[in-house]
Motif scaffolding. Structure first.
Motif, PDB file in Angstrom:
ATOM      1  N   SER A  96       0.823  -1.212   0.000  1.00 52.77           N
ATOM      2  CA  SER A  96       0.000   0.000   0.000  1.00 52.77           C
ATOM      3  C   SER A  96       0.855   1.259   0.000  1.00 52.77           C
ATOM      4  CB  SER A  96      -0.911   0.023   1.240  1.00 52.77           C
ATOM      5  OG  SER A  96      -1.681  -1.160   1.337  1.00 52.77           O
ATOM      6  N   PHE A  97       0.301   2.314  -0.611  1.00 56.12           N
ATOM      7  CA  PHE A  97       0.957   3.614  -0.620  1.00 56.12           C
ATOM      8  C   PHE A  97      -0.098   4.701  -0.395  1.00 56.12           C
ATOM      9  CE2 PHE A  97       3.456   0.811  -3.290  1.00 56.12           C
ATOM     10  CZ  PHE A  97       4.741   0.988  -2.787  1.00 56.12           C
ATOM     11  N   VAL A  98       0.327   5.746   0.318  1.00 59.20           N
ATOM     12  CA  VAL A  98      -0.544   6.900   0.546  1.00 59.20           C
ATOM     13  C   VAL A  98      -0.180   7.962  -0.482  1.00 59.20           C
ATOM     14  CG1 VAL A  98      -1.276   8.663   2.180  1.00 59.20           C
ATOM     15  CG2 VAL A  98      -0.677   6.378   3.011  1.00 59.20           C
ATOM     16  N   LEU A  99      -1.149   8.315  -1.312  1.00 60.80           N
ATOM     17  CA  LEU A  99      -0.929   9.339  -2.332  1.00 60.80           C
ATOM     18  C   LEU A  99      -1.534  10.666  -1.889  1.00 60.80           C
ATOM     19  CD1 LEU A  99      -1.698   7.356  -5.617  1.00 60.80           C
ATOM     20  CD2 LEU A  99       0.425   7.487  -4.333  1.00 60.80           C
ATOM     21  N   PRO A 100      -0.970  11.783  -2.261  1.00 61.97           N
ATOM     22  CA  PRO A 100       0.163  11.914  -3.191  1.00 61.97           C
ATOM     23  C   PRO A 100       1.541  11.820  -2.547  1.00 61.97           C
ATOM     24  CG  PRO A 100      -0.684  14.074  -2.645  1.00 61.97           C
ATOM     25  CD  PRO A 100      -1.580  13.096  -1.934  1.00 61.97           C
ATOM     26  N   GLN A 101       1.612  11.698  -1.211  1.00 59.41           N
ATOM     27  CA  GLN A 101       2.908  11.744  -0.523  1.00 59.41           C
ATOM     28  C   GLN A 101       3.880  10.667  -1.005  1.00 59.41           C
ATOM     29  OE1 GLN A 101      -0.152  11.827   0.841  1.00 59.41           O
ATOM     30  NE2 GLN A 101      -0.124  12.602   2.946  1.00 59.41           N
ATOM     31  N   GLU A 102       3.380   9.465  -1.252  1.00 57.04           N
ATOM     32  CA  GLU A 102       4.254   8.348  -1.607  1.00 57.04           C
ATOM     33  C   GLU A 102       4.149   7.989  -3.088  1.00 57.04           C
ATOM     34  OE1 GLU A 102       4.459   6.003   2.672  1.00 57.04           O
ATOM     35  OE2 GLU A 102       2.927   5.367   1.230  1.00 57.04           O
ATOM     36  N   HIS A 103       3.806   8.975  -3.909  1.00 55.12           N
ATOM     37  CA  HIS A 103       3.613   8.683  -5.328  1.00 55.12           C
ATOM     38  C   HIS A 103       4.881   8.160  -5.983  1.00 55.12           C
ATOM     39  CE1 HIS A 103       3.157   9.374  -9.665  1.00 55.12           C
ATOM     40  NE2 HIS A 103       1.878   9.145  -9.447  1.00 55.12           N
ATOM     41  N   ALA A 104       6.038   8.738  -5.644  1.00 57.73           N
ATOM     42  CA  ALA A 104       7.297   8.290  -6.255  1.00 57.73           C
ATOM     43  C   ALA A 104       7.588   6.836  -5.911  1.00 57.73           C
ATOM     44  CB  ALA A 104       8.443   9.193  -5.796  1.00 57.73           C
ATOM     45  N   MET A 105       7.353   6.458  -4.645  1.00 60.48           N
ATOM     46  CA  MET A 105       7.576   5.074  -4.227  1.00 60.48           C
ATOM     47  C   MET A 105       6.610   4.134  -4.941  1.00 60.48           C
ATOM     48  SD  MET A 105       8.021   5.841  -0.150  1.00 60.48           S
ATOM     49  CE  MET A 105       8.038   4.114   0.278  1.00 60.48           C
ATOM     50  N   PHE A 106       5.359   4.586  -5.067  1.00 55.86           N
ATOM     51  CA  PHE A 106       4.374   3.772  -5.781  1.00 55.86           C
ATOM     52  C   PHE A 106       4.766   3.591  -7.242  1.00 55.86           C
ATOM     53  CE2 PHE A 106       0.558   4.206  -8.580  1.00 55.86           C
ATOM     54  CZ  PHE A 106       0.174   2.873  -8.522  1.00 55.86           C
ATOM     55  N   GLN A 107       5.263   4.657  -7.859  1.00 53.53           N
ATOM     56  CA  GLN A 107       5.661   4.602  -9.265  1.00 53.53           C
ATOM     57  C   GLN A 107       6.784   3.584  -9.467  1.00 53.53           C
ATOM     58  OE1 GLN A 107       7.091   8.353 -10.865  1.00 53.53           O
ATOM     59  NE2 GLN A 107       5.930   7.999 -12.742  1.00 53.53           N
ATOM     60  N   GLU A 108       7.743   3.575  -8.541  1.00 52.93           N
ATOM     61  CA  GLU A 108       8.838   2.605  -8.640  1.00 52.93           C
ATOM     62  C   GLU A 108       8.314   1.182  -8.509  1.00 52.93           C
ATOM     63  OE1 GLU A 108      11.863   3.471  -5.816  1.00 52.93           O
ATOM     64  OE2 GLU A 108      12.256   5.488  -6.583  1.00 52.93           O
ATOM     65  N   GLU A 109       7.422   0.964  -7.551  1.00 48.26           N
ATOM     66  CA  GLU A 109       6.862  -0.376  -7.356  1.00 48.26           C
ATOM     67  C   GLU A 109       6.050  -0.802  -8.573  1.00 48.26           C
ATOM     68  OE1 GLU A 109       6.009  -3.997  -5.513  1.00 48.26           O
ATOM     69  OE2 GLU A 109       7.449  -2.439  -4.928  1.00 48.26           O
ATOM     70  N   PHE A 110       5.284   0.125  -9.131  1.00 47.15           N
ATOM     71  CA  PHE A 110       4.466  -0.184 -10.304  1.00 47.15           C
ATOM     72  C   PHE A 110       5.345  -0.595 -11.482  1.00 47.15           C
ATOM     73  CE2 PHE A 110       1.856   0.450 -13.983  1.00 47.15           C
ATOM     74  CZ  PHE A 110       0.559   0.197 -13.570  1.00 47.15           C
ATOM     75  N   LYS A 111       6.446   0.118 -11.678  1.00 46.45           N
ATOM     76  CA  LYS A 111       7.329  -0.183 -12.804  1.00 46.45           C
ATOM     77  C   LYS A 111       8.039  -1.523 -12.633  1.00 46.45           C
ATOM     78  CE  LYS A 111       8.118   4.604 -14.205  1.00 46.45           C
ATOM     79  NZ  LYS A 111       9.090   5.715 -14.313  1.00 46.45           N
ATOM     80  N   ARG A 112       8.221  -1.942 -11.378  1.00 49.73           N
ATOM     81  CA  ARG A 112       8.833  -3.251 -11.150  1.00 49.73           C
ATOM     82  C   ARG A 112       7.873  -4.381 -11.507  1.00 49.73           C
ATOM     83  NH1 ARG A 112      11.652  -0.889  -6.577  1.00 49.73           N
ATOM     84  NH2 ARG A 112       9.885  -1.295  -5.195  1.00 49.73           N
ATOM     85  N   ASN A 113       6.565  -4.061 -11.511  1.00 48.89           N
ATOM     86  CA  ASN A 113       5.540  -5.061 -11.826  1.00 48.89           C
ATOM     87  C   ASN A 113       4.592  -4.494 -12.890  1.00 48.89           C
ATOM     88  OD1 ASN A 113       5.953  -7.193  -9.484  1.00 48.89           O
ATOM     89  ND2 ASN A 113       6.048  -5.160  -8.544  1.00 48.89           N
ATOM     90  N   PRO A 114       5.089  -4.301 -14.110  1.00 49.30           N
ATOM     91  CA  PRO A 114       4.258  -3.682 -15.149  1.00 49.30           C
ATOM     92  C   PRO A 114       2.996  -4.489 -15.439  1.00 49.30           C
ATOM     93  CG  PRO A 114       6.222  -4.705 -16.105  1.00 49.30           C
ATOM     94  CD  PRO A 114       6.406  -4.715 -14.614  1.00 49.30           C
ATOM     95  N   GLY A 115       1.893  -3.766 -15.605  1.00 45.39           N
ATOM     96  CA  GLY A 115       0.638  -4.431 -15.908  1.00 45.39           C
ATOM     97  C   GLY A 115      -0.090  -4.971 -14.697  1.00 45.39           C
TER      98      GLY A 115
END
Length: 309
Positions: A96-115
């Motif tokens: 889980s991530f709290v947005l918008p504060q952790e958006h960068a961390m979420f983006q990194e996690e999302f890119k590690r698991n595309p789709g």
């Protein structure tokens, strides 16, 4: 419209009194809404015998972003004090991530698991995403109001979607479990033996074309009763004992005991996550509604905790 709580109190012979004027403090038990607690609680002095149904900062557990924050803090503490081999016991919320504060961390996690599939949880409602640009609006700069004051974006939760739910009849469901906390110090908890299950109205699918279909992915009755094929007489609920019988019949008694043992442990651990930050008050108790999802490995996941179930 019936009020079950009010009816039960009247049946016990309790007298309804006003909380304004001369009767403002002339009561023994106050079943208040959370808004009353936020606005009035700190302005009055309670007598020793008086009880109220919310802790002052109940939101540490019942607000999605605060719950995530407190669980993450506990995981860091356990890992620091006892090692990585122990903190898994508190990993009962999907990533889980709290947005918008952790958006960068979420983006990194999302890119590690595309789709991968994620679920957005604003203050009310839910929706599913599988592309980063679907939440681009939460990256915008804070707005300003008419007085030119900065308005920070409201916090939202984005969580890895549990895409392997346990299905019954091909349909997804979650559990509502009632938990009564009468004290946080010492922690005193009662778990009701019978809650209920809420089923979706449509056969489960994780296909991209079905992402926006809440009749598949949501289980709350408010959504399901609007489905075109909703059967009002049958509804979409089971009592918890019916689920236990189903699990025992299909997987055996030991697996059933193990599952509900894990659910109880998860509830206790979630309360431990907020125990140190919750304001303990002998006048307070709280009835929580825990929403729990079971995956196809019979592992429970905490979805959210409700303050006024």
């Amino acid at each position: 419209m019936n009020n079950t709580i009010y009816d039960v109190m009247k049946d016990r012979g309790w007298k309804d009194v006003s909380t304004t004027g001369q009767y403002e403090t002339d009561w023994d038990f106050h079943w208040a809404d959370v808004f009353w607690v936020h606005e009035v609680f700190d302005t009055i002095h309670l007598l020793d015998h008086q009880r109220i149904n919310h802790f002052r900062n109940h939101y540490e557990l019942t607000r999605k972003d605060f719950l995530v924050k407190n669980v993450k803090r506990m995981v860091r503490y356990i890992e620091r004090e006892y090692g990585r081999q122990e903190d898994f016991r508190f990993e009962f919320i999907s990533t889980s991530f709290v947005l918008p504060q952790e958006h960068a961390m979420f983006q990194e996690e999302f890119k590690r698991n595309p789709g991968s599939l994620w679920i957005m949880k604003p203050g009310k409602g839910i929706f599913l995403i599988n592309k980063l640009n679907q939440i681009s609006q939460w990256r915008k700069d804070p707005k300003t109001n008419s007085a030119n004051e900065r308005i920070e974006p409201e916090a939202y939760i984005v969580q890895k979607y549990i895409d392997n739910p346990y299905l019954i009849g091909g349909r997804k469901f979650d559990l509502r479990i009632y938990v009564l906390v009468t004290s946080y110090s010492p922690l005193t908890v009662y778990i009701h033996r019978n809650g209920f299950c809420r089923f979706s109205n449509s056969t489960y699918s994780s296909d991209a074309k079905d992402l926006s279909n809440l009749y598949i992915h949501a289980t709350n009755v408010a959504v399901q009763k609007t489905a075109p094929n909703y059967d009002g007489e049958r509804g979409c609920k089971w009592l918890l004992r019916n689920l236990k019988m189903f699990i025992m019949t299909k997987h055996g008694e030991q697996e059933c005991k193990s599952l509900f043992g894990k659910i109880e442990a998860m509830i206790i651990r979630s309360l431990l996550c907020v125990q140190k930050v919750m304001i303990q008050d002998k006048h307070c108790f709280e009835l929580y509604g825990y929403d729990v999802l079971i995956d196809n490995t019979l592992n429970p996941w905490l979805l959210e905790v409700n303050a006024s179930p």
